[in-house]
Motif scaffolding. Structure first.
Motif, PDB file in Angstrom:
ATOM      1  N   ARG A 180       0.835  -1.204   0.000  1.00  0.00           N
ATOM      2  CA  ARG A 180       0.000   0.000   0.000  1.00  0.00           C
ATOM      3  C   ARG A 180       0.877   1.264   0.000  1.00  0.00           C
ATOM      4  O   ARG A 180       0.653   2.196  -0.787  1.00  0.00           O
TER       5      ARG A 180
ATOM      6  N   ARG B 141       2.569   1.887  -3.284  1.00  0.00           N
ATOM      7  CA  ARG B 141       1.662   2.466  -4.272  1.00  0.00           C
ATOM      8  C   ARG B 141       1.400   3.939  -3.951  1.00  0.00           C
ATOM      9  O   ARG B 141       1.510   4.806  -4.809  1.00  0.00           O
ATOM     10  N   GLU B 142       1.065   4.216  -2.657  1.00  0.00           N
ATOM     11  CA  GLU B 142       0.657   5.574  -2.278  1.00  0.00           C
ATOM     12  C   GLU B 142       1.822   6.560  -2.347  1.00  0.00           C
ATOM     13  O   GLU B 142       1.661   7.683  -2.818  1.00  0.00           O
ATOM     14  N   GLU B 143       2.975   6.164  -1.850  1.00  0.00           N
ATOM     15  CA  GLU B 143       4.073   7.124  -1.698  1.00  0.00           C
ATOM     16  C   GLU B 143       5.046   7.120  -2.874  1.00  0.00           C
ATOM     17  O   GLU B 143       5.664   8.135  -3.163  1.00  0.00           O
TER      18      GLU B 143
ATOM     19  N   GLY C 175       4.149   5.470  -5.954  1.00  0.00           N
ATOM     20  CA  GLY C 175       3.437   5.291  -7.208  1.00  0.00           C
ATOM     21  C   GLY C 175       3.900   4.064  -7.961  1.00  0.00           C
ATOM     22  O   GLY C 175       4.101   4.099  -9.176  1.00  0.00           O
TER      23      GLY C 175
ATOM     24  N   GLU D 209      -0.507   5.481 -10.334  1.00  0.00           N
ATOM     25  CA  GLU D 209      -0.684   6.845  -9.816  1.00  0.00           C
ATOM     26  C   GLU D 209      -0.395   6.883  -8.313  1.00  0.00           C
ATOM     27  O   GLU D 209      -0.806   5.983  -7.579  1.00  0.00           O
ATOM     28  N   ARG D 210       0.302   7.918  -7.850  1.00  0.00           N
ATOM     29  CA  ARG D 210       0.485   8.094  -6.405  1.00  0.00           C
ATOM     30  C   ARG D 210      -0.811   8.603  -5.784  1.00  0.00           C
ATOM     31  O   ARG D 210      -1.619   9.252  -6.434  1.00  0.00           O
ATOM     32  N   SER D 211      -1.014   8.330  -4.489  1.00  0.00           N
ATOM     33  CA  SER D 211      -2.208   8.844  -3.802  1.00  0.00           C
ATOM     34  C   SER D 211      -1.805   9.219  -2.386  1.00  0.00           C
ATOM     35  O   SER D 211      -1.955   8.442  -1.456  1.00  0.00           O
ATOM     36  N   LEU D 212      -1.269  10.425  -2.231  1.00  0.00           N
ATOM     37  CA  LEU D 212      -0.774  10.861  -0.929  1.00  0.00           C
ATOM     38  C   LEU D 212      -1.895  11.321  -0.014  1.00  0.00           C
ATOM     39  O   LEU D 212      -2.921  11.824  -0.482  1.00  0.00           O
ATOM     40  N   ASP D 213      -1.685  11.132   1.298  1.00  0.00           N
ATOM     41  CA  ASP D 213      -2.557  11.764   2.284  1.00  0.00           C
ATOM     42  C   ASP D 213      -2.382  13.274   2.187  1.00  0.00           C
ATOM     43  O   ASP D 213      -1.312  13.750   1.803  1.00  0.00           O
TER      44      ASP D 213
END
Lengths: 178, 178
Positions: free
Chosen positions: A86, A89-91, A93, A128-132
């Motif tokens: 996770r 992916r998030e940080e 990408g 795609e990245r998905s940052l908080d």
């Protein structure tokens, strides 16, 4: 293990703090300040050309941005490997076909039960990245030589990142027959 | 850096916990749980024959004893090198003619400002140990081969110990021309 007479001082968003009474090996008891943390996972992405991807991240505890591997805390019920994927992916990408477990460690066993599970990720593809909203993260790609120089200059300041990078460099040395 | 509106939740023996408001890189503000710690120093003693001395120490956070390098928190006003020498004497019963600095790292930068300074100690002489009454410590001497096996089996669980041992093994590899 925690016993009677434990006092929770703080129940927080990412950690709890308790005053815990523990039996010592000689049978006496003592009170310990204990940070209870769900644990986390970190992952070192190794790209096709042998370089690694780190992130430069804003950290109030460091008074600014520092270099780290992608990492984060375990969510409720989350397995460490799922957490690593996770955060990758998030940080970063990225998704990985191959995830090698490096084991886990205590970040600061004198007062905290946080365990960080480490992985090396290979065979990566971009997503795609998905940052908080309160994460400020800039990716940094480093060759093995650049990584060795950063380590030699003492510019890697984060425990999990040091352990993962040194593990990777030791493995490289051994593959080359050191 | 901490700003107005910070709340100290706990002022303790070895750490403080605060809820701190920090400016984010985009100018917004957010509240962070922050463990404030005086920092510490750890030291890997390398004996004349090339083996290392670790200690097996009771740690409530680990639910038992784990392998570590001699280490401890900085006392008020204490320099990291003096702390390393003190812990080397108290926990390992040794004084060192030569102390090599390996730099310092953040143990858990996501929520804690603890910095641990690392050293390798060489040219050692034995002195009397002087443990605190709630320290239960057993010395363990390991050859480079035994150390490599412990690392490979994932039996070193402590961050500062992993970082110091990996550093030492990488340095050995490089001296041998890897």
């Amino acid at each position: 293990m925690p016993s009677r007479a434990d006092t929770t001082v703080h129940r927080g968003r990412i950690l709890d703090l308790a005053l815990e009474t523990h039996a010592l090996p000689d049978g006496r008891e003592a009170v310990f300040e204990m940070v209870r943390h769900p644990g986390g996972a970190g992952v070192l992405p190794v790209l096709e050309d042998g370089s690694v991807l780190l992130i430069r991240q804003f950290r109030p505890a460091a008074g600014g941005a520092i270099l780290e591997i992608p990492a984060g805390s375990l969510e409720q019920g989350e397995e460490p490997e799922d957490c690593a994927r996770r955060e990758l992916r998030e940080e970063a990408g990225m998704v990985a076909e191959q995830l090698q477990s490096l084991g886990w460690f205590y970040s600061s066993v004198g007062f905290c039960d946080e365990r960080i599970h480490l992985y090396i990720a290979r065979k990566l593809s971009r997503v795609e990245r998905s940052l908080d909203p309160d994460e400020f993260i800039e990716p940094v790609v480093l060759s093995p030589e650049q990584t060795g120089e950063l380590l030699a200059r003492g510019e890697v300041r984060d425990a999990k990142t040091l352990i993962a990078l040194q593990y990777w460099l030791l493995e490289r040395d051994h593959e080359r027959g050191a």
